[in-house]
Design a protein around this motif. Structure first.
Motif, PDB file in Angstrom:
ATOM      1  N   GLN A 163      -2.504  31.441 -20.470  1.00  0.00           N
ATOM      2  CA  GLN A 163      -2.081  31.318 -19.063  1.00  0.00           C
ATOM      3  C   GLN A 163      -2.385  29.917 -18.533  1.00  0.00           C
ATOM      4  OE1 GLN A 163      -4.297  34.434 -17.112  1.00  0.00           O
ATOM      5  NE2 GLN A 163      -3.016  36.078 -17.904  1.00  0.00           N
ATOM      6  N   ILE A 164      -3.579  29.432 -18.848  1.00  0.00           N
ATOM      7  CA  ILE A 164      -3.993  28.105 -18.379  1.00  0.00           C
ATOM      8  C   ILE A 164      -3.078  27.034 -18.977  1.00  0.00           C
ATOM      9  CG2 ILE A 164      -5.856  26.398 -18.528  1.00  0.00           C
ATOM     10  CD1 ILE A 164      -7.797  28.933 -18.476  1.00  0.00           C
ATOM     11  N   SER A 165      -2.803  27.128 -20.267  1.00  0.00           N
ATOM     12  CA  SER A 165      -1.952  26.134 -20.938  1.00  0.00           C
ATOM     13  C   SER A 165      -0.558  26.116 -20.317  1.00  0.00           C
ATOM     14  CB  SER A 165      -1.846  26.449 -22.433  1.00  0.00           C
ATOM     15  OG  SER A 165      -3.118  26.425 -23.029  1.00  0.00           O
ATOM     16  N   ALA A 166      -0.027  27.287 -20.007  1.00  0.00           N
ATOM     17  CA  ALA A 166       1.315  27.356 -19.404  1.00  0.00           C
ATOM     18  C   ALA A 166       1.296  26.774 -17.996  1.00  0.00           C
ATOM     19  CB  ALA A 166       1.784  28.812 -19.379  1.00  0.00           C
ATOM     20  N   ASP A 167       0.280  27.125 -17.222  1.00  0.00           N
ATOM     21  CA  ASP A 167       0.236  26.685 -15.819  1.00  0.00           C
ATOM     22  C   ASP A 167       0.015  25.180 -15.681  1.00  0.00           C
ATOM     23  OD1 ASP A 167       0.570  29.312 -15.177  1.00  0.00           O
ATOM     24  OD2 ASP A 167      -1.452  29.618 -14.370  1.00  0.00           O
ATOM     25  N   TYR A 168      -0.714  24.588 -16.618  1.00  0.00           N
ATOM     26  CA  TYR A 168      -1.036  23.160 -16.508  1.00  0.00           C
ATOM     27  C   TYR A 168      -0.194  22.297 -17.448  1.00  0.00           C
ATOM     28  CZ  TYR A 168      -5.047  24.384 -13.609  1.00  0.00           C
ATOM     29  OH  TYR A 168      -5.843  24.845 -12.587  1.00  0.00           O
ATOM     30  N   ALA A 169       0.865  22.856 -17.993  1.00  0.00           N
ATOM     31  CA  ALA A 169       1.721  22.072 -18.906  1.00  0.00           C
ATOM     32  C   ALA A 169       2.172  20.795 -18.199  1.00  0.00           C
ATOM     33  CB  ALA A 169       2.930  22.911 -19.312  1.00  0.00           C
ATOM     34  N   GLY A 170       2.026  19.671 -18.887  1.00  0.00           N
ATOM     35  CA  GLY A 170       2.431  18.389 -18.305  1.00  0.00           C
ATOM     36  C   GLY A 170       1.347  17.725 -17.478  1.00  0.00           C
ATOM     37  N   ASN A 171       0.194  18.385 -17.344  1.00  0.00           N
ATOM     38  CA  ASN A 171      -0.924  17.820 -16.576  1.00  0.00           C
ATOM     39  C   ASN A 171      -2.170  17.707 -17.452  1.00  0.00           C
ATOM     40  OD1 ASN A 171       0.014  17.610 -13.692  1.00  0.00           O
ATOM     41  ND2 ASN A 171       0.502  19.741 -14.096  1.00  0.00           N
ATOM     42  N   ASP A 172      -3.096  16.877 -17.000  1.00  0.00           N
ATOM     43  CA  ASP A 172      -4.418  16.790 -17.624  1.00  0.00           C
ATOM     44  C   ASP A 172      -5.385  17.626 -16.799  1.00  0.00           C
ATOM     45  OD1 ASP A 172      -3.120  14.877 -19.084  1.00  0.00           O
ATOM     46  OD2 ASP A 172      -4.787  13.455 -19.028  1.00  0.00           O
ATOM     47  N   LEU A 173      -6.374  18.172 -17.463  1.00  0.00           N
ATOM     48  CA  LEU A 173      -7.351  19.040 -16.803  1.00  0.00           C
ATOM     49  C   LEU A 173      -8.752  18.446 -16.899  1.00  0.00           C
ATOM     50  CD1 LEU A 173      -6.970  22.788 -17.909  1.00  0.00           C
ATOM     51  CD2 LEU A 173      -7.136  21.904 -15.575  1.00  0.00           C
ATOM     52  N   LEU A 174      -9.542  18.686 -15.858  1.00  0.00           N
ATOM     53  CA  LEU A 174     -10.983  18.477 -15.963  1.00  0.00           C
ATOM     54  C   LEU A 174     -11.620  19.868 -15.892  1.00  0.00           C
ATOM     55  CD1 LEU A 174     -13.600  16.860 -16.050  1.00  0.00           C
ATOM     56  CD2 LEU A 174     -13.426  16.571 -13.554  1.00  0.00           C
ATOM     57  N   VAL A 175     -12.181  20.295 -17.004  1.00  0.00           N
ATOM     58  CA  VAL A 175     -12.791  21.626 -17.094  1.00  0.00           C
ATOM     59  C   VAL A 175     -14.288  21.480 -16.834  1.00  0.00           C
ATOM     60  CG1 VAL A 175     -13.180  23.643 -18.571  1.00  0.00           C
ATOM     61  CG2 VAL A 175     -11.054  22.334 -18.789  1.00  0.00           C
ATOM     62  N   ILE A 176     -14.764  22.153 -15.801  1.00  0.00           N
ATOM     63  CA  ILE A 176     -16.182  22.043 -15.435  1.00  0.00           C
ATOM     64  C   ILE A 176     -16.853  23.399 -15.653  1.00  0.00           C
ATOM     65  CG2 ILE A 176     -17.828  21.563 -13.592  1.00  0.00           C
ATOM     66  CD1 ILE A 176     -15.866  19.639 -12.381  1.00  0.00           C
ATOM     67  N   GLY A 177     -17.786  23.429 -16.595  1.00  0.00           N
ATOM     68  CA  GLY A 177     -18.514  24.656 -16.900  1.00  0.00           C
ATOM     69  C   GLY A 177     -19.769  24.753 -16.062  1.00  0.00           C
ATOM     70  N   VAL A 178     -20.105  25.975 -15.666  1.00  0.00           N
ATOM     71  CA  VAL A 178     -21.291  26.218 -14.847  1.00  0.00           C
ATOM     72  C   VAL A 178     -22.443  26.616 -15.770  1.00  0.00           C
ATOM     73  CG1 VAL A 178     -22.237  27.487 -12.888  1.00  0.00           C
ATOM     74  CG2 VAL A 178     -19.780  26.990 -12.976  1.00  0.00           C
ATOM     75  N   LEU A 179     -23.449  25.760 -15.808  1.00  0.00           N
ATOM     76  CA  LEU A 179     -24.617  25.984 -16.673  1.00  0.00           C
ATOM     77  C   LEU A 179     -25.450  27.147 -16.157  1.00  0.00           C
ATOM     78  CD1 LEU A 179     -25.626  22.245 -17.109  1.00  0.00           C
ATOM     79  CD2 LEU A 179     -24.516  23.729 -18.807  1.00  0.00           C
ATOM     80  N   LYS A 180     -26.140  27.897 -17.042  1.00  0.00           N
ATOM     81  CA  LYS A 180     -25.988  27.761 -18.487  1.00  0.00           C
ATOM     82  C   LYS A 180     -25.018  28.794 -19.042  1.00  0.00           C
ATOM     83  CE  LYS A 180     -30.959  26.853 -18.891  1.00  0.00           C
ATOM     84  NZ  LYS A 180     -32.229  27.478 -19.357  1.00  0.00           N
ATOM     85  N   GLY A 181     -24.792  29.850 -18.275  1.00  0.00           N
ATOM     86  CA  GLY A 181     -24.120  31.032 -18.811  1.00  0.00           C
ATOM     87  C   GLY A 181     -22.722  30.802 -19.355  1.00  0.00           C
ATOM     88  N   ALA A 182     -22.005  29.805 -18.802  1.00  0.00           N
ATOM     89  CA  ALA A 182     -20.595  29.623 -19.178  1.00  0.00           C
ATOM     90  C   ALA A 182     -20.406  28.849 -20.477  1.00  0.00           C
ATOM     91  CB  ALA A 182     -19.850  28.911 -18.054  1.00  0.00           C
ATOM     92  N   VAL A 183     -21.502  28.355 -21.065  1.00  0.00           N
ATOM     93  CA  VAL A 183     -21.380  27.434 -22.197  1.00  0.00           C
ATOM     94  C   VAL A 183     -20.647  28.055 -23.388  1.00  0.00           C
ATOM     95  CG1 VAL A 183     -22.744  26.256 -23.976  1.00  0.00           C
ATOM     96  CG2 VAL A 183     -23.284  25.936 -21.574  1.00  0.00           C
ATOM     97  N   VAL A 184     -21.002  29.273 -23.735  1.00  0.00           N
ATOM     98  CA  VAL A 184     -20.405  29.910 -24.919  1.00  0.00           C
ATOM     99  C   VAL A 184     -18.922  30.192 -24.670  1.00  0.00           C
ATOM    100  CG1 VAL A 184     -20.495  31.902 -26.454  1.00  0.00           C
ATOM    101  CG2 VAL A 184     -22.619  30.893 -25.594  1.00  0.00           C
TER     102      VAL A 184
END
Ligand code: PRP
Length: 186
Positions: free
Chosen positions: A26-47
């Motif tokens: 879903q993310i790949s389709a929605d952001y096609a043609g754009n660059d993303l900055l993915v920000i993870g929330v420490l620590k739980g989101a790391v995996v």
């Protein structure tokens, strides 16, 4: 949560992997043609974030943000303080915030406010799990993996007193019945 407890399987490796692929698609389709900055929330989101970004096929940069919440260890938040700040430029970027779980929503609300003040082009939230029964504030989760019951969950990045983050599946923490040795104490 006190006393003995057991871990009860909630989501298997396969269920998690399928959900991660669905979200990344879903993310790949929605952001096609754009660059993303993915920000993870420490620590739980790391995996979760490590698996998610490897399934996304638009160009992206990663960064992290740290939050500390003041609670009793099982129920979350109340007060939220930022403890680690992203180093990437936020202004003008398409931001995807990656959370392991949205519980009360207070953490994500605080960090969305922090990020919005830095004038990104857009901000969306991707959460592997959502616990709607516990929301205290309205949160728009653009990409939501699992809707979970109002139980404490561990594994796949999520901890109980800093334990269990390394487990590849997701479990609920259940009060142990009887006097037997609790699986979680093994
Ligand atoms: C958990 C989780 C979210 C937040 C959700 O983090 O990773 O960031 O709580 O709770 P909320 O919706 O009630 O705000 P925690 O504070 O346990 O830190 P951790 O990720 O380092 O385990």
């Amino acid at each position: 949560m006190s006393g003995r407890y057991d871990l009860k399987l909630l989501y298997s490796r396969d269920e998690i992997a399928a959900t991660v692929r669905r979200l990344a698609g879903q993310i790949s389709a929605d952001y096609a043609g754009n660059d993303l900055l993915v920000i993870g929330v420490l620590k739980g989101a790391v995996v979760f974030m490590a698996d998610l970004i490897r399934e996304i096929d638009v160009p992206l940069e990663i960064d992290f943000i740290g939050l500390s919440s003041y609670g009793d260890g099982v129920t979350s938040c109340g007060k939220v303080k930022l403890t680690a700040y992203p180093t990437a430029r936020i202004e003008g970027r398409h931001i995807l915030v990656v959370e392991d779980i949205v519980d009360t929503g207070l953490c994500i609300e605080a960090l969305l406010k922090f990020l919005a003040e830095r004038r990104p082009a857009s901000i969306k939230v991707c959460a592997l799990m959502d616990k709607p029964a516990r929301h205290q504030v309205p949160i728009d989760i653009a990409y939501s993996g699992f809707t979970v019951p109002d139980k404490f969950v561990v594994g796949y990045g999520l901890d109980f007193a800093q334990r269990y983050r390394h487990l590849p599946q997701i479990f609920t923490l259940e009060e142990a019945a009887g006097d037997g040795q609790a699986a979680a104490d093994d």
